[in-house]
Design a protein around this motif. Structure first.
Motif, mmCIF file in Angstrom:
data_model
loop_
_atom_site.group_PDB
_atom_site.id
_atom_site.type_symbol
_atom_site.label_atom_id
_atom_site.label_comp_id
_atom_site.label_asym_id
_atom_site.label_seq_id
_atom_site.Cartn_x
_atom_site.Cartn_y
_atom_site.Cartn_z
ATOM 1 N N ASP A 92 0.815 -1.215 0.000
ATOM 2 C CA ASP A 92 0.000 0.000 0.000
ATOM 3 C C ASP A 92 0.850 1.266 0.000
ATOM 4 N N VAL A 93 2.028 1.177 0.619
ATOM 5 C CA VAL A 93 2.883 2.350 0.787
ATOM 6 C C VAL A 93 4.338 1.940 0.580
ATOM 7 N N ILE A 94 5.118 2.822 -0.021
ATOM 8 C CA ILE A 94 6.576 2.720 0.027
ATOM 9 C C ILE A 94 7.061 3.819 0.950
ATOM 10 N N MET A 95 7.820 3.452 1.968
ATOM 11 C CA MET A 95 8.267 4.408 2.975
ATOM 12 C C MET A 95 9.788 4.454 3.029
ATOM 13 N N GLY A 96 10.354 5.639 2.747
ATOM 14 C CA GLY A 96 11.795 5.813 2.777
ATOM 15 C C GLY A 96 12.416 5.691 1.399
ATOM 16 N N LEU A 110 3.294 4.698 -8.349
ATOM 17 C CA LEU A 110 2.654 5.448 -7.267
ATOM 18 C C LEU A 110 1.410 6.167 -7.754
ATOM 19 N N GLN A 111 0.588 6.579 -6.794
ATOM 20 C CA GLN A 111 -0.548 7.421 -7.115
ATOM 21 C C GLN A 111 -0.518 8.652 -6.222
ATOM 22 N N GLN A 112 -1.082 9.745 -6.711
ATOM 23 C CA GLN A 112 -1.020 11.011 -5.996
ATOM 24 C C GLN A 112 -1.879 10.981 -4.733
ATOM 25 N N TYR A 113 -1.342 11.629 -3.702
ATOM 26 C CA TYR A 113 -2.100 11.814 -2.466
ATOM 27 C C TYR A 113 -1.534 13.020 -1.729
ATOM 28 N N THR A 114 -2.417 13.927 -1.329
ATOM 29 C CA THR A 114 -2.018 15.097 -0.551
ATOM 30 C C THR A 114 -2.453 14.893 0.897
ATOM 31 N N PRO A 115 -1.525 14.941 1.853
ATOM 32 C CA PRO A 115 -1.880 14.724 3.262
ATOM 33 C C PRO A 115 -2.920 15.738 3.743
ATOM 34 N N THR A 116 -3.790 15.302 4.618
ATOM 35 C CA THR A 116 -4.811 16.200 5.171
ATOM 36 C C THR A 116 -4.190 17.298 6.022
ATOM 37 N N ILE A 117 -2.943 17.097 6.470
ATOM 38 C CA ILE A 117 -2.263 18.098 7.293
ATOM 39 C C ILE A 117 -1.178 18.814 6.485
ATOM 40 N N SER A 118 -1.399 18.986 5.203
ATOM 41 C CA SER A 118 -0.380 19.562 4.325
ATOM 42 C C SER A 118 0.037 20.971 4.758
ATOM 43 N N THR A 119 -0.860 21.708 5.422
ATOM 44 C CA THR A 119 -0.513 23.066 5.858
ATOM 45 C C THR A 119 0.546 23.065 6.958
ATOM 46 N N GLU A 120 0.757 21.916 7.605
ATOM 47 C CA GLU A 120 1.777 21.813 8.648
ATOM 48 C C GLU A 120 3.160 21.502 8.073
ATOM 49 N N TYR A 278 -6.609 1.402 0.489
ATOM 50 C CA TYR A 278 -6.444 2.835 0.235
ATOM 51 C C TYR A 278 -6.591 3.665 1.498
ATOM 52 N N GLU A 279 -7.647 3.436 2.279
ATOM 53 C CA GLU A 279 -7.891 4.266 3.462
ATOM 54 C C GLU A 279 -6.761 4.136 4.475
ATOM 55 N N ALA A 280 -6.250 2.934 4.634
ATOM 56 C CA ALA A 280 -5.135 2.729 5.553
ATOM 57 C C ALA A 280 -3.883 3.425 5.033
ATOM 58 N N ALA A 281 -3.660 3.343 3.719
ATOM 59 C CA ALA A 281 -2.498 3.995 3.118
ATOM 60 C C ALA A 281 -2.580 5.506 3.289
ATOM 61 N N ALA A 282 -3.772 6.078 3.074
ATOM 62 C CA ALA A 282 -3.958 7.519 3.230
ATOM 63 C C ALA A 282 -3.695 7.940 4.680
ATOM 64 N N ALA A 283 -4.222 7.182 5.621
ATOM 65 C CA ALA A 283 -4.000 7.486 7.036
ATOM 66 C C ALA A 283 -2.525 7.379 7.390
ATOM 67 N N PHE A 284 -1.842 6.415 6.788
ATOM 68 C CA PHE A 284 -0.423 6.214 7.074
ATOM 69 C C PHE A 284 0.405 7.393 6.557
ATOM 70 N N LEU A 285 0.060 7.910 5.393
ATOM 71 C CA LEU A 285 0.788 9.058 4.853
ATOM 72 C C LEU A 285 0.530 10.313 5.685
#
Length: 351
Positions: A92-96, A110-120, A278-285
């Motif tokens: 689901d994720v490649i990390m590092g 990969l597929q695009q994803y913008t973190p929900t906390i991108s402003t941080e 997908y939902e787990a991957a999004a939460a992980f990012l």
């Protein structure tokens, strides 16, 4: 209003004295319903075991029912595996190992994803594929005993050309190690009059000659070989050396920032295209970008991050390191050509 506030505070105190815990507000990166992300997230990772333990300590506090399944390896190995599974993704994720210097190199898996906390975050991927959680600075690792025996000083890249170090320098192959590629393009940025000019390649040739055919495919072999006394100096990166000193008690080595200058490059994680969870991957990012995780990385892994709520008071500032800027987007288009040229030059000295 004031009376109501006093009553609320009194109730909280009463519950506390009664031994009843009052739930704290969830961090902004945590889903309102933790169960909504499912029970599994599969992560292809370049992180070692202690770094994975840091992830788990925080992740399971907020997502105790979502198990992280780790598959470890170098970024090259993991990307190759993901490409082989492109029609049936197993992760689901490649990390590092995913750097802003990569350009579009790995976008096919990969597929695009913008973190929900991108402003941080003070570093965002212009392409929208990576969630940056790390900022890497380059360094040298020096064995104190051996360098004293030789009676020399190592303060930067130029010192690596000292004939006393012939065959006693270790570096990783930039085609196999993402951090080694970072060293490679940092040298190209610092050791010439302009990026990748003839002067910078003359330095690389001289370094290759003095390395005398010594190279490894593993970045961890670099610092371990210097700690063990097999080599005098290695080309590596900031936090991995600091971690050996602070966490693993390696008191026979020194972290050296090259006097010629430095570069800072963000790296992170990305979501596998058409992943099963997908939902787990999004939460992980989102987790990767969080202040909770990145603060833990400072404590456990001596690593700087991208969350703008963190201040790094015990690390040299960018201006102290002589940081030079690189056009990462442009560099991303040059990676294949640069690695081919490296291989051609190395073939002349690998003997």
């Amino acid at each position: 209003m004031k009376k109501l506030l006093v009553m609320v505070l009194a109730l909280i105190m009463a519950l506390s004295f009664a031994g009843i815990s009052v739930a704290e507000e969830k961090p902004s990166w945590v889903r309102e319903d933790p169960s909504s992300i499912g029970d599994t997230v599969v992560v292809y990772s370049t992180l070692d075991d202690p770094q994975q333990a840091t992830v788990e300590a925080i992740w399971y506090e907020y997502y105790p029912n979502c198990t992280i399944e780790w598959i470890s390896g170098s970024v090259g190995t993991l990307i190759a595996r993901a490409r082989g599974e492109i029609n049936n993704p197993q992760a689901d994720v490649i990390m590092g190992g995913l750097f802003e210097s990569d350009g579009t190199t790995y976008h096919d898996v990969l597929q695009q994803y913008t973190p929900t906390i991108s402003t941080e975050l003070n570093k965002l991927d212009p392409y929208g594929f990576y969630t940056f959680f790390d900022v890497q600075y380059m360094a040298l690792v020096v064995n104190n005993d051996l360098v004293n025996e030789l009676g020399i000083e190592i303060n930067g890249y130029e010192d690596l050309l000292n004939p006393a170090l012939k065959g006693r320098i270790i570096m990783a192959d930039p085609a196999a190690s993402s951090s080694a590629y970072r060293q490679f393009h940092t040298i190209l940025a610092l050791m010439g009059d302009s990026f990748g000019d003839d002067k910078s390649w003359e330095y690389i040739d001289a370094l290759m000659e003095n390395a005398d055919g010594v190279i490894t495919t593993s970045s961890s072999t670099v610092f371990r070989s210097v700690i063990s006394g097999e080599y005098v100096v290695g080309l590596t990166y900031e936090n991995i050396v600091q971690m050996q000193i602070e966490k693993n008690g390696a008191d026979n080595i020194t972290l050296v920032y090259p006097v010629e200058g430095n570069t800072a490059c963000a790296s992170g994680a990305g979501m596998i295209k058409d992943c099963q969870h997908y939902e787990a991957a999004a939460a992980f990012l989102d987790f990767c970008g969080s202040v909770d995780y990145q603060l833990a990385r400072v404590d456990e892994n001596c690593a700087r991050g991208t969350n703008n709520q963190i201040r790094y008071e015990n690390y040299p500032a960018d201006e102290e390191l002589g940081l030079v800027e690189i056009d990462w987007e442009w560099l991303g288009t040059q990676k294949e050509a640069l690695l081919e040229k490296w291989a051609e030059h190395w073939a002349m000295y690998a003997g």
